[in-house]
Design an enzyme around this catalytic site. Structure first.
Site, short mmCIF file in Angstrom:
data_model
loop_
_atom_site.label_atom_id
_atom_site.label_comp_id
_atom_site.label_asym_id
_atom_site.label_seq_id
_atom_site.Cartn_x
_atom_site.Cartn_y
_atom_site.Cartn_z
CG ASP A 67 0.69 8.93 17.41
OD1 ASP A 67 1.38 8.02 18.11
OD2 ASP A 67 -0.29 9.15 17.18
CD GLU A 243 -2.13 0.41 17.33
OE1 GLU A 243 -3.29 0.84 16.62
OE2 GLU A 243 -1.64 1.25 18.24
#
Length: 572
Positions: A67, A243
């Protein structure tokens, strides 16, 4: 004992913390010290693809660094990653050229910021976003903390290498928040959320929301929330898990980039455009702009699960994107976890496109003009097949050494002979801080070793190495006692159920060298009593339980220097 240590005000006076931790390790506990740690990678992909002078490797951060988010101030880039229940949290790196990266610490380095002491390994910190606001010369890191009742939160600083503020809890639900600063000084937050109650059409149906952000109060403006994307690129196709949103501005237009398809094999990155920060956002016709989902599963040197990206503009107007992806081994195991990759981005047209992000990815990239690859030198992180050695005698331990669910300072004492791991009355299976010093696994084929000075006084004491995917999936390889004899033991824990693989009585007169050797999925646990000749314990075992596809969760495997006062391994 652990609670007494944890209640100390750790970072008011670090010297007092270390002294208190040493004092609280009661005299009945056997002295045990780890020293001379070595980790050596030997992956075939790097042996088959040596670097030329004008090349560098991607991933730029090998092992569990998922991430990624990136920002720039002047000539300095800063990059952060998810850290889940690892402590300290949110590793932060800096670079001046996007090739050579140096870790400058962690964003969340205090118990007051990180409340993960009772969390499973895949809870805690998800998907941090880092952004620099030129209007007030301040860096912001916004994330979701699934622990301690915190939820979405923000911290900030003027200098990312000199510590961050206390946590400001944000008043909205959902995950994956990101902050955007417009040219007029206004600020907005975007994030993933569930659709309004009663409107969810299928499993995985999510929306992207936007809020106005009050920079004075560091809080979203109540009632300003608006759904700017429903479902994904094409709701009629039932897209899942939109997302990881980020907003960018270029040539007067606003661009919203999101992950879509979930973090597994269908992961991708998609892009939308609008004339206004609040939309409406129109998807590009050539989505996705990054994915590896269209290619044969048995392809050579496979990179997969690519997505969850962030873009940055260089001072000369070029763009690059960082993103997560995996490199499974020959049995499709994901032991290393999700790693940080980088690609140049072509934004010469209306929409950005990751260069070679829609073809099978290669392990090497061309260096940007004028950049020299300082791989592993001058304090920069190494890439490829490298060797990392640490005598474990430096009072300022390398940032790559982390703990689980609590500060490493609560259980270590650094001495001239190495690191003493003062054992907790919890073992590696506990949902609590554990007394283990962890290093990320960064290769599928590796060799790691450490010297251990330890003579247990009871069967409840154990020290050694753990190969740790989670509290319910791990190996423990260490020394303990039964009656009056010393034993070396190897235990496998799968789905929380533990099984003794092997044990052997040993003559313990001096230090022991412990070694783990992995060849892709096959792991061997070896020990040496003379410091030269190694003996295997338990034969080769599978690394399957160290893989995300078996153990679940979001992390990669860790190698831990481990000690406990709650050993439950009984030698044969």
């Amino acid at each position: 004992m652990r609670q007494n240590i944890m209640n100390l005000a750790f970072f008011r006076n670090k010297t007092n913390v270390l002294a208190a931790a040493a004092l609280l390790s009661v005299t009945s506990i056997s002295a045990q010290t780890f020293s001379d740690f070595t980790y050596r990678g030997n992956d075939k992909i790097y042996n088959d693809n040596p670097l030329k002078p004008d090349e560098f490797y991607s991933p730029i951060l090998q092992g569990c660094y998922p991430d990624p988010s990136i920002t720039r101030k002047g000539e300095d880039y800063y990059l952060v990653n998810s850290s889940f229940s690892m402590f300290p949290g949110v590793p932060i790196f800096t670079s001046k050229d996007l090739v050579n990266w140096k870790q400058v610490g962690h964003v969340l380095d205090r118990p007051s910021q990180l409340k993960v002491e009772k969390s499973g390994i895949s809870h805690g910190i998800y998907a941090p976003d880092i952004k620099y606001n030129k209007h007030n010369d301040t860096f912001y890191m916004i994330t979701t903390q699934f622990a301690g009742g915190i939820g979405n939160m923000v911290v900030k600083t003027k200098d990312p290498s000199k510590g961050w503020s206390e946590v400001q809890k944000l008043n909205f639900e959902g995950i994956d928040p990101a902050i955007f600063f417009d040219d007029d000084g206004k600020a907005y937050i975007v994030h993933n959320d569930a659709p309004p109650q009663g409107t969810e059409q299928y499993n995985g149906h999510r929306v992207i929301k936007m809020w106005d952000y009050d920079l004075e109060k560091d809080q979203v403006v109540a009632g300003s929330d608006k759904i700017i994307v429903n479902g994904g690129v094409d709701l009629s196709q039932k897209p899942i898990w939109i997302e990881g949103p980020h907003i960018y501005k270029k040539n007067g237009k606003y661009y919203l980039m999101c992950a879509e398809g979930g973090t597994g094999g269908n992961h991708s990155e998609v892009i939308f455009m609008s004339d206004s920060p609040k939309g409406p956002y129109v998807p590009a016709g050539n989505n996705p702009i990054l994915t590896q989902r269209y290619f044969p599963k048995d392809r050579k040197e496979k990179v997969d699960w690519a997505g969850h990206a962030d873009l940055v503009e260089t001072p000369d107007g070029q763009y690059y994107g960082v993103f997560l992806a995996i490199r499974p081994n020959e049995k499709n195991r994901v032991n290393k976890g999700r790693e940080t990759f980088i690609l140049p981005v072509d934004w010469s047209g209306k929409y950005p496109v990751f260069q070679n992000g829609l073809v099978p990815m290669k392990p090497k990239l061309k260096l940007p003009a004028g950049v020299q690859n300082q791989n592993g030198q001058n304090g920069f992180f190494p890439n490829g097949n490298f060797t990392y050695t640490d005598k474990l005698t430096d009072k300022n331990l390398d940032y790559r050494w982390i703990a689980m669910r609590g500060p490493r300072e609560s259980f270590i004492t650094v001495t001239k002979n190495g690191v003493k791991v003062n054992p907790f009355e919890t073992n590696i299976k506990a949902l609590a801080p554990v007394s283990a010093l962890f290093h990320r696994l960064q290769h599928e084929s590796f060799e790691t070793s450490v010297t251990l000075d330890f003579k247990p006084k009871s069967e409840k004491e154990l020290a050694g190495i753990t190969c740790y995917q989670s509290e319910t999936f791990n190996y423990v390889f260490g020394i303990t006692k039964k009656d009056k004899d010393f034993y070396i033991v190897l235990e496998r824990t799968e789905k929380g159920q533990s099984k003794l693989i092997a044990s052997e009585k040993i003559s313990l007169s001096k230090t022991v060298k412990l070694q783990v050797v992995a060849d892709k999925d096959e792991h061997s646990f070896n020990y040496s009593l003379d410091g030269k000749n190694y003996k295997n314990l338990g034969g080769p075992v599978s690394g399957d339980i160290l893989s995300t596809d078996v153990a679940g969760g979001f992390t990669g495997s860790l190698i831990g220097l481990y000690s406990t006062l709650s050993n439950d391994i009984v030698p044969n």
